[in-house]
Design a protein around this motif. Structure first.
Motif, PDB file in Angstrom:
ATOM      1  N   PHE A 119       0.829  -1.202   0.000  1.00  0.00           N
ATOM      2  CA  PHE A 119       0.000   0.000   0.000  1.00  0.00           C
ATOM      3  C   PHE A 119       0.868   1.259   0.000  1.00  0.00           C
ATOM      4  O   PHE A 119       0.593   2.211  -0.730  1.00  0.00           O
ATOM      5  CB  PHE A 119      -0.925  -0.012   1.221  1.00  0.00           C
ATOM      6  N   TYR A 120       1.925   1.245   0.813  1.00  0.00           N
ATOM      7  CA  TYR A 120       2.813   2.405   0.849  1.00  0.00           C
ATOM      8  C   TYR A 120       3.425   2.661  -0.526  1.00  0.00           C
ATOM      9  O   TYR A 120       3.442   3.804  -1.018  1.00  0.00           O
ATOM     10  CB  TYR A 120       3.925   2.206   1.878  1.00  0.00           C
ATOM     11  N   GLN A 121       3.936   1.609  -1.152  1.00  0.00           N
ATOM     12  CA  GLN A 121       4.564   1.772  -2.460  1.00  0.00           C
ATOM     13  C   GLN A 121       3.562   2.270  -3.499  1.00  0.00           C
ATOM     14  O   GLN A 121       3.893   3.101  -4.353  1.00  0.00           O
ATOM     15  CB  GLN A 121       5.170   0.445  -2.915  1.00  0.00           C
ATOM     16  N   GLY A 122       2.323   1.753  -3.426  1.00  0.00           N
ATOM     17  CA  GLY A 122       1.307   2.188  -4.380  1.00  0.00           C
ATOM     18  C   GLY A 122       0.986   3.668  -4.234  1.00  0.00           C
ATOM     19  O   GLY A 122       0.882   4.387  -5.243  1.00  0.00           O
ATOM     20  N   ILE A 123       0.814   4.130  -3.000  1.00  0.00           N
ATOM     21  CA  ILE A 123       0.542   5.549  -2.774  1.00  0.00           C
ATOM     22  C   ILE A 123       1.720   6.389  -3.262  1.00  0.00           C
ATOM     23  O   ILE A 123       1.544   7.428  -3.928  1.00  0.00           O
ATOM     24  CB  ILE A 123       0.274   5.828  -1.281  1.00  0.00           C
ATOM     25  N   TYR A 124       2.931   5.949  -2.958  1.00  0.00           N
ATOM     26  CA  TYR A 124       4.111   6.707  -3.391  1.00  0.00           C
ATOM     27  C   TYR A 124       4.174   6.812  -4.912  1.00  0.00           C
ATOM     28  O   TYR A 124       4.382   7.904  -5.461  1.00  0.00           O
ATOM     29  CB  TYR A 124       5.395   6.059  -2.867  1.00  0.00           C
ATOM     30  N   ASP A 125       4.017   5.687  -5.604  1.00  0.00           N
ATOM     31  CA  ASP A 125       4.128   5.688  -7.060  1.00  0.00           C
ATOM     32  C   ASP A 125       3.111   6.622  -7.711  1.00  0.00           C
ATOM     33  O   ASP A 125       3.426   7.322  -8.674  1.00  0.00           O
ATOM     34  CB  ASP A 125       3.941   4.270  -7.609  1.00  0.00           C
ATOM     35  N   LEU A 126       1.902   6.653  -7.175  1.00  0.00           N
ATOM     36  CA  LEU A 126       0.862   7.511  -7.741  1.00  0.00           C
ATOM     37  C   LEU A 126       1.116   8.978  -7.403  1.00  0.00           C
ATOM     38  O   LEU A 126       0.995   9.857  -8.267  1.00  0.00           O
ATOM     39  CB  LEU A 126      -0.509   7.080  -7.219  1.00  0.00           C
ATOM     40  N   PHE A 127       1.486   9.261  -6.149  1.00  0.00           N
ATOM     41  CA  PHE A 127       1.708  10.656  -5.758  1.00  0.00           C
ATOM     42  C   PHE A 127       2.932  11.240  -6.459  1.00  0.00           C
ATOM     43  O   PHE A 127       2.999  12.450  -6.697  1.00  0.00           O
ATOM     44  CB  PHE A 127       1.864  10.764  -4.243  1.00  0.00           C
ATOM     45  N   ALA A 128       3.890  10.384  -6.804  1.00  0.00           N
ATOM     46  CA  ALA A 128       5.080  10.867  -7.516  1.00  0.00           C
ATOM     47  C   ALA A 128       4.734  11.387  -8.906  1.00  0.00           C
ATOM     48  O   ALA A 128       5.530  12.109  -9.509  1.00  0.00           O
ATOM     49  CB  ALA A 128       6.127   9.761  -7.617  1.00  0.00           C
ATOM     50  N   LEU A 129       3.551  11.047  -9.421  1.00  0.00           N
ATOM     51  CA  LEU A 129       3.095  11.646 -10.678  1.00  0.00           C
ATOM     52  C   LEU A 129       2.807  13.133 -10.491  1.00  0.00           C
ATOM     53  O   LEU A 129       2.841  13.907 -11.443  1.00  0.00           O
ATOM     54  CB  LEU A 129       1.814  10.944 -11.165  1.00  0.00           C
ATOM     55  N   TYR A 130       2.540  13.516  -9.250  1.00  0.00           N
ATOM     56  CA  TYR A 130       2.240  14.910  -8.907  1.00  0.00           C
ATOM     57  C   TYR A 130       3.470  15.635  -8.393  1.00  0.00           C
ATOM     58  O   TYR A 130       3.704  16.808  -8.702  1.00  0.00           O
ATOM     59  CB  TYR A 130       1.135  14.917  -7.855  1.00  0.00           C
ATOM     60  N   ASP A 131       4.271  14.938  -7.578  1.00  0.00           N
ATOM     61  CA  ASP A 131       5.437  15.560  -6.948  1.00  0.00           C
ATOM     62  C   ASP A 131       6.592  14.560  -6.957  1.00  0.00           C
ATOM     63  O   ASP A 131       6.604  13.618  -6.165  1.00  0.00           O
ATOM     64  CB  ASP A 131       5.088  15.971  -5.520  1.00  0.00           C
ATOM     65  N   THR A 132       7.536  14.763  -7.843  1.00  0.00           N
ATOM     66  CA  THR A 132       8.667  13.835  -7.962  1.00  0.00           C
ATOM     67  C   THR A 132       9.703  14.028  -6.865  1.00  0.00           C
ATOM     68  O   THR A 132      10.644  13.243  -6.751  1.00  0.00           O
ATOM     69  CB  THR A 132       9.365  14.013  -9.324  1.00  0.00           C
ATOM     70  N   THR A 133       9.529  15.059  -6.042  1.00  0.00           N
ATOM     71  CA  THR A 133      10.523  15.332  -4.996  1.00  0.00           C
ATOM     72  C   THR A 133      10.151  14.687  -3.656  1.00  0.00           C
ATOM     73  O   THR A 133      10.937  14.764  -2.717  1.00  0.00           O
ATOM     74  CB  THR A 133      10.687  16.847  -4.773  1.00  0.00           C
TER      75      THR A 133
END
Length: 245
Positions: free
Chosen positions: A113-127
């Motif tokens: 779940f953590y990895q999934g949230i990270y991968d999706l949010f990184a589409l918005y904020d790569t930092t």
């Protein structure tokens, strides 16, 4: 709700995963925000970026090259087995399928779940920093401490909540694992071996919240399915679990 703020807090470890998952499940704003990120890329015809995160030493810590399946979920290899993990953001983050879980009260589910949230949010904020150390450590420890036939589902939730906390992480790792395994064997009793699941573990709990006793397995439909039988020690009733390949 300031969705980016709440997601950043979770990814940074400031919001615990159970609390954040409950927020995700009860407030559609988080899912809608992430789905909009995916939909915008699909509408634009752009390629989904490969999400990568490097640690301070410049080593590749994490990557997920599979977000492109959102554009063409039928191409997802798991589709042939009856699952469409990339059909939507919600299925990607919550679907339970065979050995895959997003149950955040289990070690593997929390890490997924953590990895999934990270991968999706990184589409918005790569930092946004990738801080999965605690989830990864818990997953690796669970691989050593919890037998495969109890990994995932209610059985692992029970172990994570009622057995592992009895033995603090200040104990030597080997001694701690041995003690946890002994406690698991004491509580998850069996009269005839242990189940070899066709999918993920579904070892049930009795009405008293304690693990039921495994009493046997029967093949069904020419071996294409199986029925696993357990006894609820609180009242003697039989619990049956059927699984298919």
């Amino acid at each position: 709700m300031d969705v980016p703020y709440e997601i950043r807090r979770f990814l940074a470890g400031e919001t615990d995963i159970v609390t954040f998952r409950e927020l995700y499940d009860t407030d559609p704003a988080i899912n809608d925000f992430l789905q909009d990120l995916v939909d915008e890329i699909i509408r634009s015809g752009a390629e989904f970026p490969v999400v990568r995160y490097y640690n301070e030493a410049g080593e590749l810590k994490h990557q997920n090259p599979n977000l492109h399946y959102f554009a063409h979920p039928v191409d997802d290899p798991s589709y042939r087995y009856g699952s469409r993990l990339y059909e939507s953001v919600r299925t990607y983050l919550t679907e339970e399928f065979r050995m895959l879980t997003h149950n955040v009260r289990t070690a593997s589910g929390a890490w997924e779940f953590y990895q999934g949230i990270y991968d999706l949010f990184a589409l918005y904020d790569t930092t946004v920093p990738y801080r999965d150390e605690a989830y990864e450590a818990a997953f690796v420890f669970a691989l050593d401490a919890i037998p495969e036939y109890l990994s995932g589902g209610e059985s692992e939730m029970y172990i994570q909540e009622h057995i592992i906390p009895r033995f603090p992480d200040t104990m030597p790792k080997g001694k701690r694992i041995k003690a946890i395994r002994a406690a698991i064997k004491e509580e998850f009793k069996s009269e005839k071996g242990y189940p070899c699941w066709l999918q993920s573990s579904e070892w049930p709990l009795g009405k008293d919240g304690k693990p039921a006793t495994y009493i046997g397995k029967k093949k069904l439909h020419g071996g294409e399915a199986a029925r696993f039988s357990f006894r609820d020690e609180s009242d003697g009733s039989i619990i049956e679990v059927e699984q298919f390949y």
